[in-house]
Scaffold this motif. Structure first.
Motif, short mmCIF file in Angstrom:
data_model
loop_
_atom_site.label_atom_id
_atom_site.label_comp_id
_atom_site.label_asym_id
_atom_site.label_seq_id
_atom_site.Cartn_x
_atom_site.Cartn_y
_atom_site.Cartn_z
N GLY A 55 0.82 -1.20 0.00
CA GLY A 55 0.00 0.00 0.00
C GLY A 55 0.86 1.26 0.00
O GLY A 55 2.09 1.20 -0.01
N PRO A 56 0.22 2.42 0.04
CA PRO A 56 0.95 3.69 -0.08
C PRO A 56 1.95 3.89 1.06
O PRO A 56 1.69 3.52 2.20
CB PRO A 56 -0.15 4.75 -0.05
N THR A 57 3.08 4.50 0.72
CA THR A 57 4.07 4.90 1.72
C THR A 57 3.66 6.24 2.32
O THR A 57 3.36 7.19 1.59
CB THR A 57 5.46 5.02 1.09
N TRP A 124 5.92 1.14 10.11
CA TRP A 124 5.03 0.69 9.03
C TRP A 124 3.61 0.58 9.56
O TRP A 124 3.36 0.74 10.75
CB TRP A 124 5.52 -0.61 8.41
N TRP A 125 2.67 0.38 8.66
CA TRP A 125 1.28 0.20 9.04
C TRP A 125 0.78 -1.11 8.42
O TRP A 125 1.28 -1.55 7.38
CB TRP A 125 0.41 1.39 8.58
N HIS A 126 -0.20 -1.71 9.07
CA HIS A 126 -0.74 -2.96 8.51
C HIS A 126 -2.12 -3.25 9.08
O HIS A 126 -2.51 -2.73 10.13
CB HIS A 126 0.21 -4.14 8.78
N GLY A 127 -2.87 -4.10 8.38
CA GLY A 127 -4.15 -4.56 8.88
C GLY A 127 -3.98 -5.35 10.16
O GLY A 127 -2.97 -6.03 10.34
N HIS A 128 -4.97 -5.28 11.04
CA HIS A 128 -4.87 -6.00 12.32
C HIS A 128 -6.13 -6.82 12.58
O HIS A 128 -6.59 -6.94 13.72
CB HIS A 128 -4.60 -5.04 13.47
N VAL A 129 -6.68 -7.39 11.52
CA VAL A 129 -7.79 -8.33 11.62
C VAL A 129 -7.45 -9.53 10.76
O VAL A 129 -7.04 -9.37 9.60
CB VAL A 129 -9.12 -7.71 11.15
N ALA A 139 4.75 1.22 4.20
CA ALA A 139 5.80 1.87 5.00
C ALA A 139 5.28 3.17 5.61
O ALA A 139 4.44 3.87 5.04
CB ALA A 139 7.02 2.15 4.14
N LEU A 140 5.84 3.50 6.80
CA LEU A 140 5.56 4.77 7.47
C LEU A 140 6.92 5.36 7.84
O LEU A 140 7.58 4.87 8.76
CB LEU A 140 4.70 4.55 8.71
N ILE A 141 7.33 6.38 7.11
CA ILE A 141 8.67 6.94 7.24
C ILE A 141 8.61 8.26 8.00
O ILE A 141 7.86 9.16 7.62
CB ILE A 141 9.30 7.14 5.86
N ILE A 142 9.40 8.35 9.07
CA ILE A 142 9.42 9.56 9.90
C ILE A 142 10.79 10.21 9.75
O ILE A 142 11.80 9.68 10.22
CB ILE A 142 9.18 9.23 11.38
N ARG A 143 10.82 11.35 9.11
CA ARG A 143 12.07 12.08 8.95
C ARG A 143 12.24 13.08 10.11
O ARG A 143 11.27 13.47 10.75
CB ARG A 143 12.09 12.82 7.62
N PRO A 144 13.47 13.52 10.36
CA PRO A 144 13.67 14.55 11.40
C PRO A 144 12.92 15.83 11.05
O PRO A 144 12.56 16.08 9.89
CB PRO A 144 15.19 14.77 11.38
N LYS A 145 12.68 16.66 12.06
CA LYS A 145 12.06 17.95 11.82
C LYS A 145 12.88 18.77 10.84
O LYS A 145 14.10 18.56 10.70
CB LYS A 145 11.95 18.73 13.14
N SER A 146 12.23 19.70 10.18
CA SER A 146 12.91 20.58 9.25
C SER A 146 14.06 21.28 9.96
O SER A 146 13.90 21.81 11.07
CB SER A 146 11.93 21.61 8.69
#
Length: 569
Positions: A55-57, A124-129, A139-146
């Motif tokens: 699915g979408p990043t 990341w994210w995923h279904g839980h059922v 994927a769930l990508i967390i970059r540092p603050k600007s």
């Protein structure tokens, strides 16, 4: 003095204003629905998000607010879990079915909204059922603050690498069949890299079935590796190349150079890949690390291709030499050699004063076969699993978080034990068929924790039914991995091995096969948090419990009420 106070106050305002200015609201819409896709010689209908596999990043910066409206246009119930996100004061958005919410039923929607605080890296994210996370993930990508930098050389490009698992059958049917028979679900038919199986599988030689990463000689690539497989840990290599591990589970590590990554379901590993080999083509490949060889597993290999700019199209890619499927020494070396980056962003020192000590056995178990039924588990019984001889049973009428928040009785019992009811030689294979140890009662039992208490847990594998490596995931928290080893944990001996200076931080720990791991965290996040094995085959069997973290003393440390659109059972 007054002037100094005014300057300090002005500086504080500037800092707060700067923080608010750098934060953003990031919005997405997820449409969960059927998708027809061709794999391994056949067309199959799967459940997917926005018509994609994976699915979408999602890309955010630390401090942002993420808002995702989920429309369930599939024929199945669905929830979405944001794996590894702390959900500070937003447990209603965590997503595990019947733990923090009832499912989103077909035709309904729910909006997940939460802040991304004190975290950087790859989640990341995923279904839980059910087993739907086989195809509902991303994927769930967390970059540092600007204005903030990575604590390592800036890569020329960032590339998500999602390792998945594929069935030639409807995964809901796979789970339903296992629940009916009491046996193990059918193993997968393939592994995938970014949704593509690679050219070792039937009908997969077409270029659109092989993931390709194009690189330029001399440049550096940040590979954000995610194990989205349901039931298998994986070895991952690229021929003739080395990796530098810089983060695991969105926590920075001391740089660790290796030619192989081992990654359990639920875990993420960020590595720097330097394109420093002769111009050509090189296979990236993944296969199972299966620590319980007596249990059937998918013994296939997925591969993609790293192609250097200027490489001849006719060149045959080089294949890496992957470890044997049962190479525990290689897996343990990788897992145990990682350390935390103490001077890096978001580092949290190890809490020293422990308030709650727990010793938790994790492993397989049995459930009795119903009269006049035929069951396909060991000894003609049903497969089960347990923690401290409690086999977790999910509620059906109300989620645990709703029951906690509204003080509704009869949904769960706060009696999960701090220790197993019976001490035995946990990792001795001779106990694997001991019927006095195998049958665990089905209970919705949870452990209550005081707000801000420090919890230390010894996770002890058992040899019941089979001895294997269990990836244990705790929702709502990261934890320090103080030590890990083989055999039965011995406090007098093994506590001397604790790393209290720079241990790795994780949200999912691969407890060594026939061994143990010690973790520690601070329960500073009120709510109800699932604790479970991230092998999906084991979750419906009951290898889980939940932590109920009580409210804190101030309004800022107490749970908010549920959103108006929270799904009802």
């Amino acid at each position: 003095m007054e002037r100094s106070m005014l300057l300090l106050a002005f500086a504080s305002v500037l800092i707060v204003s700067s923080t608010l200015a750098s934060a953003a609201i990031v919005e997405h819409s997820f449409h969960v629905k059927n998708l027809t896709i061709g794999r391994l010689c056949r067309q199959r209908v799967i459940t997917a998000v926005n018509g994609r596999l994976p699915g979408p990043t999602i890309r955010v910066h630390e401090g942002d607010t993420l808002v995702v409206q989920v429309f369930n246009e599939s024929p199945y119930n669905i929830t979405i879990h944001w794996h590894g996100i702390f959900q500070l004061l937003s447990p209603w958005a965590d997503g595990p079915n019947m733990i923090t919410q009832c499912p989103i039923t077909p035709g309904r929607s729910y909006t997940y909204k939460f802040n991304v605080i004190n975290q950087e890296g790859t989640l990341w994210w995923h279904g839980h059922v059910s087993l739907l996370r086989a195809t509902v993930y991303g994927a769930l990508i967390i970059r540092p603050k600007s204005g903030h930098e990575y604590p390592y050389p800036k890569p020329d490009k960032e590339v998500p690498i999602l390792l998945g698992e594929w069935w030639n059958a409807n995964v809901v049917d796979v789970e339903n069949q296992a629940q009916i028979t009491g046996g193990a679900p059918n193993i997968s038919d393939a592994y995938t890299i970014n949704g593509k199986p690679g050219d070792l599988y039937p009908c997969s030689q077409n270029p659109n079935q092989i993931y390709k990463l194009k690189v330029v000689e001399g440049k550096t690539y940040l590979l954000r590796i995610i194990n989205a497989a349901l039931n298998n840990q994986l070895f991952f290599k690229i021929a003739n190349h080395k990796f530098t591990v810089v983060s695991v589970d969105a926590s920075y590590t001391d740089p660790y150079v290796t030619d192989v990554v081992v990654i359990a379901p639920g875990q993420t590993t960020d590595v720097l890949l330097k394109a420093d080999q002769p111009v050509g083509s090189y296979y990236m490949a993944a296969r199972a690390y299966a620590s319980a060889p007596q249990i059937p597993f998918d013994n296939t290999t997925t591969r993609g291709i790293v192609v250097y700019d200027g490489a001849a199209s006719s060149a045959n890619p080089l294949m890496p030499a992957l470890p044997a499927f049962n190479d525990t020494p290689t897996a343990h070396k990788f897992y145990s050699n990682l350390t935390g980056l103490t001077d890096g962003p978001q580092w949290v020192p190890v809490p020293r004063q422990v308030d709650e000590h727990m010793f938790v056995t994790v492993g397989l178990a049995l459930d009795r076969c119903a009269a006049n039924a035929t069951c396909q588990g060991p000894n003609g019984q049903r497969f089960s699993a347990s923690m401290n001889n409690h086999s977790f049973q999910f509620p059906t009428s109300l989620s645990l978080l709703q029951a906690f928040f509204f003080n509704v009785g009869g949904i769960y019992t706060p009696n999960f034990p701090n220790n197993p009811p019976l001490k035995f030689d946990y990792t001795n294979p001779n106990v694997s068929n001991n019927t006095s140890l195998l049958f665990a009662p089905k209970l919705t039992s949870v452990k209550t924790l005081k707000f801000n208490s420090t919890v230390e847990i010894v996770l002890q594998n058992t040899a019941l039914i089979a001895v294997e490596n269990h990836p244990i995931h705790i929702h709502g928290f990261d934890f320090h991995v103080l030590a890990q080893g083989f055999g039965n944990y011995n406090a007098a001996r093994d506590s001397k091995k604790f790393n209290l200076v720079n241990p790795q931080r994780r949200n999912t720990i691969a407890v060594p096969v026939g061994g143990w791991a010690v973790i520690r965290f601070q329960a500073n996040n009120p709510g109800v948090w699932l604790v479970h094995c991230h092998l999906d085959v084991h979750l419906p069997w009951g290898l889980a419990t939940a932590f109920v973290v009580e409210n804190g003393p101030t309004p800022a440390t107490r749970l908010p009420p549920p959103p108006a659109d929270l799904p009802h059972c």
